[in-house]
Motif scaffolding. Structure first.
Motif, PDB file in Angstrom:
ATOM      1  N   ALA A  22     -65.181  25.301  13.864  1.00 14.86           N
ATOM      2  CA  ALA A  22     -64.170  25.799  12.921  1.00 14.86           C
ATOM      3  C   ALA A  22     -62.831  26.010  13.621  1.00 14.86           C
ATOM      4  CB  ALA A  22     -64.651  27.101  12.280  1.00 14.86           C
ATOM      5  N   LEU A  23     -62.865  26.573  14.800  1.00 22.31           N
ATOM      6  CA  LEU A  23     -61.617  26.781  15.550  1.00 22.31           C
ATOM      7  C   LEU A  23     -60.976  25.457  15.935  1.00 22.31           C
ATOM      8  CD1 LEU A  23     -62.691  29.769  17.805  1.00 22.31           C
ATOM      9  CD2 LEU A  23     -60.962  29.820  15.996  1.00 22.31           C
ATOM     10  N   ASN A  24     -61.798  24.505  16.363  1.00 27.25           N
ATOM     11  CA  ASN A  24     -61.272  23.191  16.746  1.00 27.25           C
ATOM     12  C   ASN A  24     -60.692  22.429  15.566  1.00 27.25           C
ATOM     13  OD1 ASN A  24     -61.765  23.408  19.472  1.00 27.25           O
ATOM     14  ND2 ASN A  24     -63.785  22.451  19.348  1.00 27.25           N
ATOM     15  N   GLN A  25     -61.195  22.712  14.374  1.00 30.05           N
ATOM     16  CA  GLN A  25     -60.688  22.051  13.173  1.00 30.05           C
ATOM     17  C   GLN A  25     -59.398  22.692  12.662  1.00 30.05           C
ATOM     18  OE1 GLN A  25     -61.920  19.223  11.658  1.00 30.05           O
ATOM     19  NE2 GLN A  25     -63.139  19.114  13.511  1.00 30.05           N
ATOM     20  N   GLY A  26     -58.962  23.756  13.321  1.00 27.33           N
ATOM     21  CA  GLY A  26     -57.698  24.387  12.967  1.00 27.33           C
ATOM     22  C   GLY A  26     -57.800  25.461  11.904  1.00 27.33           C
ATOM     23  N   TRP A  27     -58.984  25.999  11.702  1.00 29.75           N
ATOM     24  CA  TRP A  27     -59.126  27.071  10.720  1.00 29.75           C
ATOM     25  C   TRP A  27     -58.331  28.286  11.182  1.00 29.75           C
ATOM     26  CZ3 TRP A  27     -64.430  28.012   8.097  1.00 29.75           C
ATOM     27  CH2 TRP A  27     -64.931  26.818   7.581  1.00 29.75           C
ATOM     28  N   LYS A  34     -64.196  35.767   9.024  1.00 32.67           N
ATOM     29  CA  LYS A  34     -65.007  35.907   7.806  1.00 32.67           C
ATOM     30  C   LYS A  34     -66.270  35.057   7.906  1.00 32.67           C
ATOM     31  CE  LYS A  34     -61.006  36.702   4.861  1.00 32.67           C
ATOM     32  NZ  LYS A  34     -60.130  36.084   3.857  1.00 32.67           N
ATOM     33  N   LEU A  35     -66.121  33.838   8.388  1.00 29.25           N
ATOM     34  CA  LEU A  35     -67.271  32.955   8.566  1.00 29.25           C
ATOM     35  C   LEU A  35     -68.286  33.569   9.522  1.00 29.25           C
ATOM     36  CD1 LEU A  35     -68.705  30.217   8.167  1.00 29.25           C
ATOM     37  CD2 LEU A  35     -67.320  29.338  10.056  1.00 29.25           C
ATOM     38  N   ALA A  36     -67.816  34.115  10.628  1.00 32.19           N
ATOM     39  CA  ALA A  36     -68.708  34.738  11.611  1.00 32.19           C
ATOM     40  C   ALA A  36     -69.466  35.900  10.988  1.00 32.19           C
ATOM     41  CB  ALA A  36     -67.911  35.209  12.816  1.00 32.19           C
ATOM     42  N   SER A  37     -68.784  36.703  10.199  1.00 39.85           N
ATOM     43  CA  SER A  37     -69.434  37.852   9.553  1.00 39.85           C
ATOM     44  C   SER A  37     -70.532  37.397   8.607  1.00 39.85           C
ATOM     45  CB  SER A  37     -68.405  38.671   8.782  1.00 39.85           C
ATOM     46  OG  SER A  37     -67.412  39.153   9.639  1.00 39.85           O
ATOM     47  N   VAL A  38     -70.232  36.399   7.800  1.00 40.27           N
ATOM     48  CA  VAL A  38     -71.219  35.900   6.841  1.00 40.27           C
ATOM     49  C   VAL A  38     -72.407  35.272   7.562  1.00 40.27           C
ATOM     50  CG1 VAL A  38     -71.589  34.170   5.040  1.00 40.27           C
ATOM     51  CG2 VAL A  38     -69.543  35.583   4.996  1.00 40.27           C
ATOM     52  N   LEU A  39     -72.143  34.505   8.605  1.00 39.11           N
ATOM     53  CA  LEU A  39     -73.231  33.880   9.343  1.00 39.11           C
ATOM     54  C   LEU A  39     -74.128  34.907  10.027  1.00 39.11           C
ATOM     55  CD1 LEU A  39     -71.468  30.778  10.931  1.00 39.11           C
ATOM     56  CD2 LEU A  39     -73.133  30.803   9.067  1.00 39.11           C
ATOM     57  N   LEU A  40     -73.536  35.954  10.575  1.00 38.99           N
ATOM     58  CA  LEU A  40     -74.343  37.007  11.211  1.00 38.99           C
ATOM     59  C   LEU A  40     -75.248  37.700  10.209  1.00 38.99           C
ATOM     60  CD1 LEU A  40     -71.814  38.564  13.742  1.00 38.99           C
ATOM     61  CD2 LEU A  40     -73.879  37.251  14.262  1.00 38.99           C
ATOM     62  N   VAL A  41     -74.727  37.968   9.019  1.00 41.84           N
ATOM     63  CA  VAL A  41     -75.544  38.595   7.969  1.00 41.84           C
ATOM     64  C   VAL A  41     -76.671  37.651   7.558  1.00 41.84           C
ATOM     65  CG1 VAL A  41     -75.535  39.387   5.572  1.00 41.84           C
ATOM     66  CG2 VAL A  41     -73.728  40.121   7.137  1.00 41.84           C
ATOM     67  N   LEU A  42     -76.343  36.379   7.377  1.00 39.38           N
ATOM     68  CA  LEU A  42     -77.356  35.400   7.000  1.00 39.38           C
ATOM     69  C   LEU A  42     -78.455  35.290   8.057  1.00 39.38           C
ATOM     70  CD1 LEU A  42     -78.287  33.197   5.035  1.00 39.38           C
ATOM     71  CD2 LEU A  42     -76.845  31.598   6.294  1.00 39.38           C
ATOM     72  N   ILE A  43     -78.073  35.226   9.314  1.00 39.48           N
ATOM     73  CA  ILE A  43     -79.059  35.151  10.395  1.00 39.48           C
ATOM     74  C   ILE A  43     -79.936  36.395  10.407  1.00 39.48           C
ATOM     75  CG2 ILE A  43     -79.333  35.145  12.918  1.00 39.48           C
ATOM     76  CD1 ILE A  43     -76.816  33.313  12.981  1.00 39.48           C
TER      77      ILE A  43
END
Length: 54
Positions: A22-27, A34-43
């Motif tokens: 995501a960082l490399n894609q320029g997000w 936000k993505l990290a937070s959602v992924l941590l909850v999902l995991i």
């Protein structure tokens, strides 16, 4: 349906890879956070569901 059982190391590697991509894609940083937070909850939910299976 049982939750997939993957070593925690695999989850960490996948999590890191998605964030780096995501960082490399320029997000924007806010979106990556936000993505990290959602992924941590999902995991956590998947691991938690896997630990309660009989």
């Amino acid at each position: 349906m049982p939750a997939p059982h993957l070593p925690r190391r695999t989850w960490a590697a996948a999590f890191t890879a998605v964030l780096v991509l995501a960082l490399n894609q320029g997000w924007p940083a806010a979106d990556v956070i936000k993505l990290a937070s959602v992924l941590l909850v999902l995991i956590a939910l998947v691991i938690g569901a896997g630990s309660h299976s009989e």
